[in-house]
Write a protein that holds these residues in place. Sequence first.
Motif, PDB file in Angstrom:
ATOM      1  N   PHE A  54       0.818  -1.202   0.000  1.00  0.00           N
ATOM      2  CA  PHE A  54       0.000   0.000   0.000  1.00  0.00           C
ATOM      3  C   PHE A  54       0.856   1.258   0.000  1.00  0.00           C
ATOM      4  CE2 PHE A  54      -2.215   3.396   2.303  1.00  0.00           C
ATOM      5  CZ  PHE A  54      -3.263   3.602   1.422  1.00  0.00           C
ATOM      6  N   ASN A  55       1.918   1.264   0.820  1.00  0.00           N
ATOM      7  CA  ASN A  55       2.728   2.478   0.902  1.00  0.00           C
ATOM      8  C   ASN A  55       3.410   2.797  -0.428  1.00  0.00           C
ATOM      9  OD1 ASN A  55       4.337   0.211   1.321  1.00  0.00           O
ATOM     10  ND2 ASN A  55       5.884   1.380   2.432  1.00  0.00           N
ATOM     11  N   VAL A  56       3.773   1.772  -1.186  1.00  0.00           N
ATOM     12  CA  VAL A  56       4.375   1.987  -2.508  1.00  0.00           C
ATOM     13  C   VAL A  56       3.325   2.578  -3.446  1.00  0.00           C
ATOM     14  CG1 VAL A  56       5.401   0.837  -4.513  1.00  0.00           C
ATOM     15  CG2 VAL A  56       6.048   0.142  -2.178  1.00  0.00           C
ATOM     16  N   TRP A  57       2.127   1.998  -3.419  1.00  0.00           N
ATOM     17  CA  TRP A  57       1.036   2.507  -4.261  1.00  0.00           C
ATOM     18  C   TRP A  57       0.699   3.949  -3.906  1.00  0.00           C
ATOM     19  CZ3 TRP A  57      -3.705   4.364  -2.663  1.00  0.00           C
ATOM     20  CH2 TRP A  57      -4.602   4.673  -3.697  1.00  0.00           C
ATOM     21  N   LEU A  58       0.580   4.225  -2.602  1.00  0.00           N
ATOM     22  CA  LEU A  58       0.187   5.569  -2.170  1.00  0.00           C
ATOM     23  C   LEU A  58       1.252   6.587  -2.555  1.00  0.00           C
ATOM     24  CD1 LEU A  58      -1.915   7.275  -0.682  1.00  0.00           C
ATOM     25  CD2 LEU A  58      -0.636   6.852   1.425  1.00  0.00           C
ATOM     26  N   GLU A  59       2.509   6.250  -2.315  1.00  0.00           N
ATOM     27  CA  GLU A  59       3.580   7.179  -2.646  1.00  0.00           C
ATOM     28  C   GLU A  59       3.585   7.476  -4.146  1.00  0.00           C
ATOM     29  OE1 GLU A  59       7.276   6.357  -0.638  1.00  0.00           O
ATOM     30  OE2 GLU A  59       8.391   7.287  -2.276  1.00  0.00           O
ATOM     31  N   GLY A  60       3.423   6.439  -4.949  1.00  0.00           N
ATOM     32  CA  GLY A  60       3.381   6.635  -6.395  1.00  0.00           C
ATOM     33  C   GLY A  60       2.166   7.444  -6.820  1.00  0.00           C
ATOM     34  N   SER A  61       1.036   7.204  -6.167  1.00  0.00           N
ATOM     35  CA  SER A  61      -0.189   7.924  -6.522  1.00  0.00           C
ATOM     36  C   SER A  61      -0.107   9.391  -6.137  1.00  0.00           C
ATOM     37  CB  SER A  61      -1.397   7.287  -5.828  1.00  0.00           C
ATOM     38  OG  SER A  61      -1.596   5.972  -6.290  1.00  0.00           O
ATOM     39  N   LEU A  62       0.478   9.679  -4.992  1.00  0.00           N
ATOM     40  CA  LEU A  62       0.520  11.060  -4.513  1.00  0.00           C
ATOM     41  C   LEU A  62       1.602  11.885  -5.185  1.00  0.00           C
ATOM     42  CD1 LEU A  62      -0.115  10.575  -0.681  1.00  0.00           C
ATOM     43  CD2 LEU A  62      -1.763  11.111  -2.484  1.00  0.00           C
ATOM     44  N   ASN A  63       2.638  11.234  -5.667  1.00  0.00           N
ATOM     45  CA  ASN A  63       3.759  11.975  -6.253  1.00  0.00           C
ATOM     46  C   ASN A  63       3.423  12.634  -7.579  1.00  0.00           C
ATOM     47  OD1 ASN A  63       5.659  11.774  -4.281  1.00  0.00           O
ATOM     48  ND2 ASN A  63       6.607   9.925  -5.103  1.00  0.00           N
ATOM     49  N   VAL A  64       2.500  12.073  -8.305  1.00  0.00           N
ATOM     50  CA  VAL A  64       2.282  12.558  -9.668  1.00  0.00           C
ATOM     51  C   VAL A  64       0.957  13.297  -9.827  1.00  0.00           C
ATOM     52  CG1 VAL A  64       3.716  10.782 -10.698  1.00  0.00           C
ATOM     53  CG2 VAL A  64       1.288  10.347 -10.340  1.00  0.00           C
ATOM     54  N   LYS A  65       0.303  13.617  -8.740  1.00  0.00           N
ATOM     55  CA  LYS A  65      -1.011  14.229  -8.832  1.00  0.00           C
ATOM     56  C   LYS A  65      -0.977  15.681  -8.367  1.00  0.00           C
ATOM     57  CE  LYS A  65      -2.574  10.248  -9.973  1.00  0.00           C
ATOM     58  NZ  LYS A  65      -2.641   9.953 -11.380  1.00  0.00           N
ATOM     59  N   THR A  66      -2.047  16.385  -8.719  1.00  0.00           N
ATOM     60  CA  THR A  66      -2.209  17.753  -8.239  1.00  0.00           C
ATOM     61  C   THR A  66      -2.627  17.712  -6.769  1.00  0.00           C
ATOM     62  OG1 THR A  66      -4.553  17.810  -8.784  1.00  0.00           O
ATOM     63  CG2 THR A  66      -3.004  18.474 -10.529  1.00  0.00           C
ATOM     64  N   LYS A  67      -2.569  18.870  -6.122  1.00  0.00           N
ATOM     65  CA  LYS A  67      -2.971  18.953  -4.718  1.00  0.00           C
ATOM     66  C   LYS A  67      -4.425  18.505  -4.558  1.00  0.00           C
ATOM     67  CE  LYS A  67      -3.147  22.162  -0.846  1.00  0.00           C
ATOM     68  NZ  LYS A  67      -2.917  23.537  -0.394  1.00  0.00           N
ATOM     69  N   LYS A  68      -5.275  18.905  -5.507  1.00  0.00           N
ATOM     70  CA  LYS A  68      -6.698  18.525  -5.449  1.00  0.00           C
ATOM     71  C   LYS A  68      -6.851  17.007  -5.562  1.00  0.00           C
ATOM     72  CE  LYS A  68     -11.020  19.311  -7.985  1.00  0.00           C
ATOM     73  NZ  LYS A  68     -11.258  18.053  -8.683  1.00  0.00           N
TER      74      LYS A  68
END
Length: 141
Positions: A54-68
């Motif tokens: 999960f932490n790998v998925w979350l980090e990858g998901s949050l790194n490439v997205k906008t603040k919104k």
Amino acid sequence: MVQLHQKHIPVHIRCQVCAIADESIYHALVGCYFAVQCWKTWDPGIQINEEMEFNVWLEGSLNVKTKKQRAEIVTLCWAIWLARNEVVWNKKAMMVNRVDAGAKEYLTQWNEAQVKSFKVSLQPWADGDGVVSWVKPQQNS
Ligand SMILES: [Zn+2]
């Protein structure tokens, strides 16, 4: 449940929502069929892969997205977690539209709270404002 099992707690590790896969954090919040339906409804552009940490998925998901989008991802994780708890502890049915509406309402309230400014009075207490102060008792003579 997988985390508890790894710590030698005697639990059933099978997901209590789908009863198909083991209940890892990733499965519960992303990969379980119910979670997948919630993510499709919101569509913040996340990747749903095979079972992963999960932490790998979350980090990858949050790194490439906008603040919104990051706020949406975290909020939906929270809403899915709450819905799963309702199933496990209160035997309530999980409904995608309820999770969707609850998460959007929560996010709206959170966003509104971020833009409000609070003016804090930094002035010290003044005489006559009702504040009672401790006073050293008089010594008996
Ligand atoms: Zn599941």
